[in-house]
Design a protein around this motif. Structure first.
Motif, PDB file in Angstrom:
ATOM      1  N   LEU A  69      -2.195  11.683   6.278  1.00  0.00           N
ATOM      2  CA  LEU A  69      -2.785  11.066   7.465  1.00  0.00           C
ATOM      3  C   LEU A  69      -4.277  10.790   7.266  1.00  0.00           C
ATOM      4  CD1 LEU A  69      -1.139  13.061  10.399  1.00  0.00           C
ATOM      5  CD2 LEU A  69      -0.415  10.895   9.383  1.00  0.00           C
ATOM      6  N   GLU A  70      -4.969  11.741   6.654  1.00  0.00           N
ATOM      7  CA  GLU A  70      -6.413  11.618   6.465  1.00  0.00           C
ATOM      8  C   GLU A  70      -6.774  10.443   5.560  1.00  0.00           C
ATOM      9  OE1 GLU A  70     -10.219  14.326   4.937  1.00  0.00           O
ATOM     10  OE2 GLU A  70      -8.224  15.211   5.116  1.00  0.00           O
ATOM     11  N   TYR A  71      -5.986  10.244   4.508  1.00  0.00           N
ATOM     12  CA  TYR A  71      -6.275   9.189   3.530  1.00  0.00           C
ATOM     13  C   TYR A  71      -5.243   8.064   3.616  1.00  0.00           C
ATOM     14  CZ  TYR A  71      -9.261  12.881   1.712  1.00  0.00           C
ATOM     15  OH  TYR A  71     -10.211  13.868   1.593  1.00  0.00           O
ATOM     16  N   ARG A  72      -4.744   7.836   4.800  1.00  0.00           N
ATOM     17  CA  ARG A  72      -3.667   6.871   5.004  1.00  0.00           C
ATOM     18  C   ARG A  72      -4.021   5.482   4.491  1.00  0.00           C
ATOM     19  NH1 ARG A  72      -0.480   6.273  10.736  1.00  0.00           N
ATOM     20  NH2 ARG A  72       1.008   4.647  10.121  1.00  0.00           N
ATOM     21  N   LEU A  73      -5.199   5.003   4.817  1.00  0.00           N
ATOM     22  CA  LEU A  73      -5.593   3.654   4.416  1.00  0.00           C
ATOM     23  C   LEU A  73      -5.673   3.532   2.902  1.00  0.00           C
ATOM     24  CD1 LEU A  73      -6.525   0.818   5.056  1.00  0.00           C
ATOM     25  CD2 LEU A  73      -8.862   1.696   5.323  1.00  0.00           C
ATOM     26  N   GLN A  74      -6.352   4.485   2.255  1.00  0.00           N
ATOM     27  CA  GLN A  74      -6.492   4.426   0.800  1.00  0.00           C
ATOM     28  C   GLN A  74      -5.133   4.519   0.103  1.00  0.00           C
ATOM     29  OE1 GLN A  74      -8.225   6.355   2.943  1.00  0.00           O
ATOM     30  NE2 GLN A  74     -10.153   7.073   2.043  1.00  0.00           N
ATOM     31  N   LEU A  75      -4.274   5.391   0.603  1.00  0.00           N
ATOM     32  CA  LEU A  75      -2.946   5.556   0.008  1.00  0.00           C
ATOM     33  C   LEU A  75      -2.104   4.297   0.198  1.00  0.00           C
ATOM     34  CD1 LEU A  75      -2.148   9.217   1.108  1.00  0.00           C
ATOM     35  CD2 LEU A  75      -2.827   8.439  -1.167  1.00  0.00           C
ATOM     36  N   THR A  76      -2.215   3.682   1.361  1.00  0.00           N
ATOM     37  CA  THR A  76      -1.469   2.454   1.627  1.00  0.00           C
ATOM     38  C   THR A  76      -1.854   1.355   0.642  1.00  0.00           C
ATOM     39  OG1 THR A  76      -1.251   2.980   3.984  1.00  0.00           O
ATOM     40  CG2 THR A  76      -1.001   0.674   3.342  1.00  0.00           C
ATOM     41  N   VAL A  77      -3.153   1.231   0.379  1.00  0.00           N
ATOM     42  CA  VAL A  77      -3.633   0.213  -0.556  1.00  0.00           C
ATOM     43  C   VAL A  77      -3.120   0.498  -1.968  1.00  0.00           C
ATOM     44  CG1 VAL A  77      -5.678  -0.764  -1.651  1.00  0.00           C
ATOM     45  CG2 VAL A  77      -5.668  -0.340   0.809  1.00  0.00           C
ATOM     46  N   ARG A  78      -3.250   1.734  -2.425  1.00  0.00           N
ATOM     47  CA  ARG A  78      -2.794   2.075  -3.780  1.00  0.00           C
ATOM     48  C   ARG A  78      -1.302   1.830  -3.940  1.00  0.00           C
ATOM     49  NH1 ARG A  78      -6.670   4.915  -6.890  1.00  0.00           N
ATOM     50  NH2 ARG A  78      -8.681   4.295  -6.029  1.00  0.00           N
ATOM     51  N   LEU A  79      -0.526   2.212  -2.943  1.00  0.00           N
ATOM     52  CA  LEU A  79       0.924   2.026  -3.022  1.00  0.00           C
ATOM     53  C   LEU A  79       1.302   0.551  -2.979  1.00  0.00           C
ATOM     54  CD1 LEU A  79       2.002   4.943  -0.675  1.00  0.00           C
ATOM     55  CD2 LEU A  79       2.467   4.779  -3.119  1.00  0.00           C
ATOM     56  N   SER A  80       0.574  -0.245  -2.184  1.00  0.00           N
ATOM     57  CA  SER A  80       0.899  -1.669  -2.080  1.00  0.00           C
ATOM     58  C   SER A  80       0.697  -2.383  -3.406  1.00  0.00           C
ATOM     59  CB  SER A  80       0.049  -2.325  -0.990  1.00  0.00           C
ATOM     60  OG  SER A  80      -1.313  -2.398  -1.376  1.00  0.00           O
ATOM     61  N   GLU A  81      -0.231  -1.880  -4.224  1.00  0.00           N
ATOM     62  CA  GLU A  81      -0.457  -2.474  -5.538  1.00  0.00           C
ATOM     63  C   GLU A  81       0.749  -2.277  -6.455  1.00  0.00           C
ATOM     64  OE1 GLU A  81      -3.958  -0.398  -6.613  1.00  0.00           O
ATOM     65  OE2 GLU A  81      -5.319  -1.684  -5.465  1.00  0.00           O
ATOM     66  N   LEU A  82       1.597  -1.316  -6.096  1.00  0.00           N
ATOM     67  CA  LEU A  82       2.813  -1.048  -6.872  1.00  0.00           C
ATOM     68  C   LEU A  82       4.059  -1.578  -6.164  1.00  0.00           C
ATOM     69  CD1 LEU A  82       2.022   2.657  -7.876  1.00  0.00           C
ATOM     70  CD2 LEU A  82       1.678   0.588  -9.249  1.00  0.00           C
ATOM     71  N   ASP A  83       3.861  -2.448  -5.162  1.00  0.00           N
ATOM     72  CA  ASP A  83       4.959  -2.988  -4.349  1.00  0.00           C
ATOM     73  C   ASP A  83       5.697  -1.878  -3.619  1.00  0.00           C
ATOM     74  OD1 ASP A  83       4.313  -5.504  -5.158  1.00  0.00           O
ATOM     75  OD2 ASP A  83       5.857  -5.649  -6.703  1.00  0.00           O
ATOM     76  N   LEU A  84       4.965  -0.888  -3.142  1.00  0.00           N
ATOM     77  CA  LEU A  84       5.535   0.214  -2.384  1.00  0.00           C
ATOM     78  C   LEU A  84       4.902   0.250  -0.998  1.00  0.00           C
ATOM     79  CD1 LEU A  84       5.477   3.000  -5.134  1.00  0.00           C
ATOM     80  CD2 LEU A  84       7.407   1.557  -4.458  1.00  0.00           C
ATOM     81  N   VAL A  85       5.643   0.739  -0.031  1.00  0.00           N
ATOM     82  CA  VAL A  85       5.197   0.773   1.360  1.00  0.00           C
ATOM     83  C   VAL A  85       5.194   2.216   1.850  1.00  0.00           C
ATOM     84  CG1 VAL A  85       5.648  -0.037   3.700  1.00  0.00           C
ATOM     85  CG2 VAL A  85       6.185  -1.512   1.750  1.00  0.00           C
ATOM     86  N   LEU A  86       4.092   2.626   2.471  1.00  0.00           N
ATOM     87  CA  LEU A  86       3.991   3.963   3.045  1.00  0.00           C
ATOM     88  C   LEU A  86       4.532   3.925   4.471  1.00  0.00           C
ATOM     89  CD1 LEU A  86       2.983   6.912   3.041  1.00  0.00           C
ATOM     90  CD2 LEU A  86       0.757   6.050   3.798  1.00  0.00           C
ATOM     91  N   ARG A  87       5.503   4.808   4.752  1.00  0.00           N
ATOM     92  CA  ARG A  87       6.067   4.927   6.085  1.00  0.00           C
ATOM     93  C   ARG A  87       5.705   6.297   6.655  1.00  0.00           C
ATOM     94  NH1 ARG A  87       6.902  -0.264   7.140  1.00  0.00           N
ATOM     95  NH2 ARG A  87       8.578  -1.220   5.916  1.00  0.00           N
TER      96      ARG A  87
END
Length: 232
Positions: A69-87
């Motif tokens: 939750l704390e690093y949600r934005l940063q994690l979302t960006v990193r995962l999107s670069e790998l074609d992955l989605v954070l739910r």
């Protein structure tokens, strides 16, 4: 007689806003030679667990879930670069990663987790339905009751009672390993169902698995045991 002048509150609106939730940036030591990551250690640990586990639950991993939750934005960006989605299912306090659904000629599927077999998936279907029907109440189920869920199955592959029973026991063990089923302290053959099941199984997944189960009930051949239930 002294007259006090009223303060000019109108000028307060011109003051800059202060983010009370912002943390003071902390310098981090490189973990290895050549480490140039800008993510703090906790964000990196959260990212590693998201990529290697089916889900992170606040109930069992409060620290990890808090870091997500704390690093949600940063994690979302990193995962999107790998074609992955954070739910993140905030009502159930569960976080997980899924593959982005789009066609690419050069894309590679990164989430190659151990798949769920046919009986694993169908047992998960029943558990999800039971949890949704129970509302907020705890669901307790025995091993015999789990076997009873498959009592109407007449498929052509598992007509042998011993083999059929072993497949159901294997499904129980599989979902226990995923912490969807949890052994009761009072009876090792009784289990409580984790609420996480309702977070990782969407209505579309349940509908698809229901069709597979109805196929088994009608005497059809089940899907291959290495088929993966793709939780959304």
């Amino acid at each position: 007689m002294t007259v006090e002048q009223s303060p000019d509150y109108a000028g307060f609106s011109a003051l800059p806003d202060v983010d009370s939730t912002a943390r003071t940036p902390q310098r981090r030591r490189p973990r290895f030679d050549g480490d140039v990551s800008e993510l703090p250690d906790r964000a990196c640990w959260a990212l590693q667990h998201l990529l290697t586990r089916r889900y992170i639950s606040a109930e069992t991993d409060r620290d990890l879930y808090t870091w997500v939750l704390e690093y949600r934005l940063q994690l979302t960006v990193r995962l999107s670069e790998l074609d992955l989605v954070l739910r993140i299912v905030e009502g159930a306090d569960v976080a997980f990663v899924e593959q982005a659904r789009y066609e690419s000629a050069r894309g590679v599927k990164l989430l190659r987790r151990e798949p769920l077999g046919t009986y694993d998936s169908i047992l998960a279907l029943h558990l999800a339905q039971m949890m949704r029907a129970s509302g907020d109440q705890t669901v307790l189920i025995s091993r015999d009751e789990v076997h009873g869920l498959f009592s109407g199955v007449l498929n052509d592959v598992d007509r042998d009672a011993v083999t059929f029973g072993a497949r159901i026991d294997a499904a129980i063990a599989r979902l226990t390993g995923l912490e969807i089923l949890r052994k009761s302290r009072d009876d090792e053959d009784s289990y409580t169902v984790s609420p996480v099941i309702t977070a990782v199984m969407t209505a579309s997944v349940i509908a698809e698995l229901q069709q597979q189960f109805e196929l088994l009930l009608s005497g059809g051949t089940p899907a291959p045991q290495d088929q993966e239930a793709d939780y959304e």
